[in-house]
Design a protein around this motif. Sequence first.
Motif, PDB file in Angstrom:
ATOM      1  N   GLU A  65       0.817  -1.213   0.000  1.00 53.67           N
ATOM      2  CA  GLU A  65       0.000   0.000   0.000  1.00 53.67           C
ATOM      3  C   GLU A  65       0.850   1.261   0.000  1.00 53.67           C
ATOM      4  N   MET A  68       1.518   2.940  -3.354  1.00 55.60           N
ATOM      5  CA  MET A  68       0.383   3.509  -4.084  1.00 55.60           C
ATOM      6  C   MET A  68       0.217   4.998  -3.782  1.00 55.60           C
ATOM      7  N   HIS A  70      -2.887   7.800  -4.117  1.00 54.74           N
ATOM      8  CA  HIS A  70      -4.324   7.937  -4.352  1.00 54.74           C
ATOM      9  C   HIS A  70      -4.664   9.424  -4.503  1.00 54.74           C
ATOM     10  N   GLU A  76      -5.386   6.471  -9.450  1.00 54.65           N
ATOM     11  CA  GLU A  76      -4.356   5.829  -8.647  1.00 54.65           C
ATOM     12  C   GLU A  76      -3.076   5.699  -9.472  1.00 54.65           C
TER      13      GLU A  76
END
Length: 168
Positions: A65, A68, A70, A76
Motif C-alpha cells: 500500500e 500507491m 491515491h 491511482e
Amino acid sequence: MDVVVRNIQEIGGMLDIESDPGNGSTMSLKIPLTLAIIDGIVMETGGSSFVMESGVIKEFVRVREDMMIHEPNGDEYIMIRGECFSVIRLGEWYGLNGYQEAVEDGMMVIIEVDDKRIGLFVDTLVGKQEIVVKPIPSYIKKVRGLTGCTQLGDGSIALILDPGGLII
C-alpha cells in the motif's frame, strides 16, 4: 507465388500485392482471426479470466500500500523504482463483483505500448499459455480494452485484453 496464394485462400485468407515500378512491392497478408495464435498470460479478476499478450508485459510486481498514490478524484498511481505509473484495477474497469481491492492481495502487471506504461491490477496470475484468438461479437467490440476471446484448457472462456485500448 501461385502455391502461396492458393494455400492462403484455402484457409480463408487473402494476399494483396501492390507494385510500384522502380520503388518495389508491398504485400499484405490477411488470415482469419481464428487462426491467430499468441503467447499470452492468463490472469483472473473477480472470478473472470482474461488474457494479455505476453509481449507487452514488462514485469509482475507484488505491491504494498505504501507504493500507491491515491488522488482525490479517484485516480491511482504506483511508484516502482522511482518511476510513477497510472493504475487500472481490472475488476473496477469492467464492473466485476468480488475482485481483490487490497493491493497486497493481488498482483500488478506492468504493461507497455508505444513507450507508455501502466500498472494493471489483477487478483491472480494463472500462467503462460498459447492462445487461439477467436473473434468476439460486434456488440462486445464496443467495450474498450477487449480484442477477442479464447477457450482455455479447462473449457472456460477468457477475454483477450487489448493493451492499446487500456492505455489512455
